[in-house]
Design a protein around this motif. Sequence first.
Motif, PDB file in Angstrom:
ATOM      1  N   TYR A 139      -0.794   3.675   5.398  1.00 12.30           N
ATOM      2  CA  TYR A 139       0.626   3.497   5.697  1.00 12.30           C
ATOM      3  C   TYR A 139       1.030   2.129   5.168  1.00 12.30           C
ATOM      4  CZ  TYR A 139       4.895   2.102   7.909  1.00 12.30           C
ATOM      5  OH  TYR A 139       6.161   1.626   8.098  1.00 12.30           O
ATOM      6  N   MET A 140       2.166   2.078   4.446  1.00 10.63           N
ATOM      7  CA  MET A 140       2.664   0.836   3.865  1.00 10.63           C
ATOM      8  C   MET A 140       4.092   0.600   4.341  1.00 10.63           C
ATOM      9  SD  MET A 140       1.272   1.425  -0.044  1.00 10.63           S
ATOM     10  CE  MET A 140       2.087   3.031  -0.149  1.00 10.63           C
ATOM     11  N   ASN A 141       4.377  -0.621   4.749  1.00 12.43           N
ATOM     12  CA  ASN A 141       5.728  -0.927   5.222  1.00 12.43           C
ATOM     13  C   ASN A 141       6.697  -1.183   4.068  1.00 12.43           C
ATOM     14  OD1 ASN A 141       4.444  -3.626   4.784  1.00 12.43           O
ATOM     15  ND2 ASN A 141       6.454  -4.350   5.472  1.00 12.43           N
ATOM     16  N   TYR A 152      -0.150 -10.414  -3.098  1.00 12.26           N
ATOM     17  CA  TYR A 152      -0.077  -9.316  -2.143  1.00 12.26           C
ATOM     18  C   TYR A 152       1.285  -9.301  -1.453  1.00 12.26           C
ATOM     19  CZ  TYR A 152      -5.127  -8.358  -2.306  1.00 12.26           C
ATOM     20  OH  TYR A 152      -6.386  -8.012  -2.699  1.00 12.26           O
ATOM     21  N   TYR A 153       1.709  -8.124  -1.027  1.00 16.41           N
ATOM     22  CA  TYR A 153       2.910  -8.004  -0.188  1.00 16.41           C
ATOM     23  C   TYR A 153       2.619  -7.019   0.941  1.00 16.41           C
ATOM     24  CZ  TYR A 153       3.766  -3.866  -3.204  1.00 16.41           C
ATOM     25  OH  TYR A 153       3.654  -2.698  -3.909  1.00 16.41           O
ATOM     26  N   GLY A 154       3.578  -6.860   1.856  1.00 12.49           N
ATOM     27  CA  GLY A 154       3.364  -6.035   3.038  1.00 12.49           C
ATOM     28  C   GLY A 154       3.076  -6.892   4.259  1.00 12.49           C
ATOM     29  N   ASN A 155       3.074  -6.258   5.444  1.00 12.80           N
ATOM     30  CA  ASN A 155       2.816  -6.994   6.680  1.00 12.80           C
ATOM     31  C   ASN A 155       1.835  -6.251   7.580  1.00 12.80           C
ATOM     32  OD1 ASN A 155       4.251  -4.960   8.044  1.00 12.80           O
ATOM     33  ND2 ASN A 155       6.158  -6.120   8.079  1.00 12.80           N
ATOM     34  N   GLY A 156       1.687  -6.731   8.806  1.00 12.62           N
ATOM     35  CA  GLY A 156       0.691  -6.192   9.724  1.00 12.62           C
ATOM     36  C   GLY A 156       0.974  -4.807  10.255  1.00 12.62           C
ATOM     37  N   GLU A 157       2.103  -4.193   9.866  1.00 17.75           N
ATOM     38  CA  GLU A 157       2.344  -2.799  10.239  1.00 17.75           C
ATOM     39  C   GLU A 157       1.457  -1.845   9.442  1.00 17.75           C
ATOM     40  OE1 GLU A 157       6.480  -2.162   9.569  1.00 17.75           O
ATOM     41  OE2 GLU A 157       7.114  -3.141  11.440  1.00 17.75           O
ATOM     42  N   CYS A 158       0.954  -2.311   8.304  1.00 20.66           N
ATOM     43  CA  CYS A 158       0.148  -1.455   7.431  1.00 20.66           C
ATOM     44  C   CYS A 158      -1.168  -1.068   8.109  1.00 20.66           C
ATOM     45  CB  CYS A 158      -0.151  -2.168   6.122  1.00 20.66           C
ATOM     46  SG  CYS A 158       1.309  -2.610   5.138  1.00 20.66           S
ATOM     47  N   PHE A 159      -1.700   0.100   7.756  1.00 20.32           N
ATOM     48  CA  PHE A 159      -3.016   0.499   8.227  1.00 20.32           C
ATOM     49  C   PHE A 159      -3.618   1.527   7.265  1.00 20.32           C
ATOM     50  CE2 PHE A 159       0.029   3.231  10.516  1.00 20.32           C
ATOM     51  CZ  PHE A 159      -0.462   4.508  10.271  1.00 20.32           C
ATOM     52  N   LEU A 160      -4.926   1.679   7.334  1.00 24.41           N
ATOM     53  CA  LEU A 160      -5.645   2.706   6.586  1.00 24.41           C
ATOM     54  C   LEU A 160      -6.027   3.833   7.533  1.00 24.41           C
ATOM     55  CD1 LEU A 160      -8.080   0.470   4.472  1.00 24.41           C
ATOM     56  CD2 LEU A 160      -5.939   1.510   3.709  1.00 24.41           C
ATOM     57  N   TRP A 161      -6.263   5.019   6.995  1.00 20.17           N
ATOM     58  CA  TRP A 161      -6.652   6.157   7.830  1.00 20.17           C
ATOM     59  C   TRP A 161      -7.486   7.147   7.014  1.00 20.17           C
ATOM     60  CZ3 TRP A 161      -4.996  10.825   5.980  1.00 20.17           C
ATOM     61  CH2 TRP A 161      -3.915  10.805   5.095  1.00 20.17           C
ATOM     62  N   LYS A 162      -8.229   7.982   7.708  1.00 19.80           N
ATOM     63  CA  LYS A 162      -9.004   9.042   7.072  1.00 19.80           C
ATOM     64  C   LYS A 162      -9.038  10.252   7.988  1.00 19.80           C
ATOM     65  CE  LYS A 162     -13.501   8.658   6.928  1.00 19.80           C
ATOM     66  NZ  LYS A 162     -14.881   8.146   6.729  1.00 19.80           N
ATOM     67  N   MET A 210      -2.526  -7.168   2.084  1.00 18.01           N
ATOM     68  CA  MET A 210      -2.101  -5.814   2.417  1.00 18.01           C
ATOM     69  C   MET A 210      -1.995  -4.906   1.186  1.00 18.01           C
ATOM     70  SD  MET A 210      -1.993  -6.066   5.588  1.00 18.01           S
ATOM     71  CE  MET A 210      -2.000  -7.419   6.740  1.00 18.01           C
ATOM     72  N   ILE A 211      -0.993  -5.140   0.346  1.00 17.55           N
ATOM     73  CA  ILE A 211      -0.714  -4.265  -0.790  1.00 17.55           C
ATOM     74  C   ILE A 211      -0.739  -5.077  -2.075  1.00 17.55           C
ATOM     75  CG2 ILE A 211       0.870  -2.553  -1.747  1.00 17.55           C
ATOM     76  CD1 ILE A 211       2.209  -2.473   1.062  1.00 17.55           C
ATOM     77  N   LEU A 212      -1.470  -4.586  -3.076  1.00 21.14           N
ATOM     78  CA  LEU A 212      -1.529  -5.238  -4.374  1.00 21.14           C
ATOM     79  C   LEU A 212      -1.500  -4.156  -5.451  1.00 21.14           C
ATOM     80  CD1 LEU A 212      -1.897  -7.969  -5.889  1.00 21.14           C
ATOM     81  CD2 LEU A 212      -4.365  -7.500  -5.884  1.00 21.14           C
ATOM     82  N   CYS A 213      -0.502  -4.205  -6.316  1.00 20.30           N
ATOM     83  CA  CYS A 213      -0.329  -3.184  -7.348  1.00 20.30           C
ATOM     84  C   CYS A 213       0.023  -3.828  -8.680  1.00 20.30           C
ATOM     85  CB  CYS A 213       0.798  -2.216  -6.977  1.00 20.30           C
ATOM     86  SG  CYS A 213       0.640  -1.415  -5.368  1.00 20.30           S
ATOM     87  N   ASP A 214      -0.347  -3.173  -9.771  1.00 22.78           N
ATOM     88  CA  ASP A 214       0.152  -3.541 -11.089  1.00 22.78           C
ATOM     89  C   ASP A 214       0.197  -2.287 -11.950  1.00 22.78           C
ATOM     90  OD1 ASP A 214      -2.402  -3.049 -12.074  1.00 22.78           O
ATOM     91  OD2 ASP A 214      -2.894  -5.147 -12.417  1.00 22.78           O
ATOM     92  N   SER A 215       0.308  -2.440 -13.242  1.00 22.64           N
ATOM     93  CA  SER A 215       0.460  -1.280 -14.116  1.00 22.64           C
ATOM     94  C   SER A 215      -0.825  -0.480 -14.268  1.00 22.64           C
ATOM     95  CB  SER A 215       0.938  -1.732 -15.501  1.00 22.64           C
ATOM     96  OG  SER A 215       0.019  -2.647 -16.079  1.00 22.64           O
ATOM     97  N   HIS A 216      -1.938  -0.972 -13.715  1.00 22.63           N
ATOM     98  CA  HIS A 216      -3.224  -0.305 -13.881  1.00 22.63           C
ATOM     99  C   HIS A 216      -3.807   0.261 -12.588  1.00 22.63           C
ATOM    100  CE1 HIS A 216      -3.349  -1.732 -17.999  1.00 22.63           C
ATOM    101  NE2 HIS A 216      -3.170  -2.974 -17.582  1.00 22.63           N
ATOM    102  N   TYR A 217      -3.259  -0.108 -11.428  1.00 25.70           N
ATOM    103  CA  TYR A 217      -3.836   0.390 -10.186  1.00 25.70           C
ATOM    104  C   TYR A 217      -2.897   0.167  -9.001  1.00 25.70           C
ATOM    105  CZ  TYR A 217      -4.883  -4.534  -9.114  1.00 25.70           C
ATOM    106  OH  TYR A 217      -4.777  -5.882  -8.871  1.00 25.70           O
TER     107      TYR A 217
END
Length: 271
Positions: A139-141, A152-162, A210-217
């Motif tokens: 989940y990404m805010n 990085y961007y995003g805050n502590g609302e983010c979480f991972l799940w499976k 939290m969140i890190l993105c670019d044109s490759h990933y």
Amino acid sequence: MYEDTFEDDDGESQVPSITHARTAPPSTGGNNTSQTASVSHSATTSQLFAPPPLTPLSLIGYGERTKNKLLTKALAEEIRHLLPLRLQLYDTWRLCYSLEQHGVSLQTLYMMSAPPRTASRPGYVLIVEDKLGGIFGAYMNEYPHPSRNGRYYGNGECFLWKSKLIVSSLPGSENASTTSLSGSVSDSASTKSVNIQFKAFPYTGVNDYMILCDSHYVSVGGGDGKYGLYIDDRFEKGLSSSCPAFGNEPLSDAGQKFDIVGVEVWRISNF
């Protein structure tokens, strides 16, 4: 870590109410006015503090010919209960991007995930299916987009799940088995009980990666050179390791490296 197991159906979710009740004092044989007033006040307080009921979710965006649908209503309800309260009230989730429907393009994922100007503080659910049939994600805010200056961007609302489906045989049927969340339950479904095993890994507070993105990933969660979840721009290979940001276990049963079968991004907002 949050963990839950529940029966996979499309019924309404039940939200436990918060009750602040008082015990009425025992009667001393006199006037019972004070006892009656106490019980009445107790009921009123319970009503004031009870959260509003959640209406069933609607999932909008799958095409009529879409075969590999990664998100079910049952799984969405599990994720929903971990969202910020403002987003739990929204009963419509919209599909922004689907690998099957929109093709292999990270730029398309970024473009289609951008929220409309009328959306108020939306949230996003990233879903990945691996070659073993595991369904997991984050989940990404904020919507996924290339990071500025590699930050990085995003805050502590983010979480991972499976999650995974657990198919248990009822008495007199075959042995229990596990199947893909997006797959179908085989022939003797009437003699099997289907449950979702769900785990979530919330923000630990150790760092702000939290969140890190670019044109490759696209990646969610980091620290110590590890990625909580990483998918490449061709949606073929992924990584998932225990990272300080979420203290998670690897999300794929394949281990730290996995092959990708499906990717989806869902938006939760007022529009």
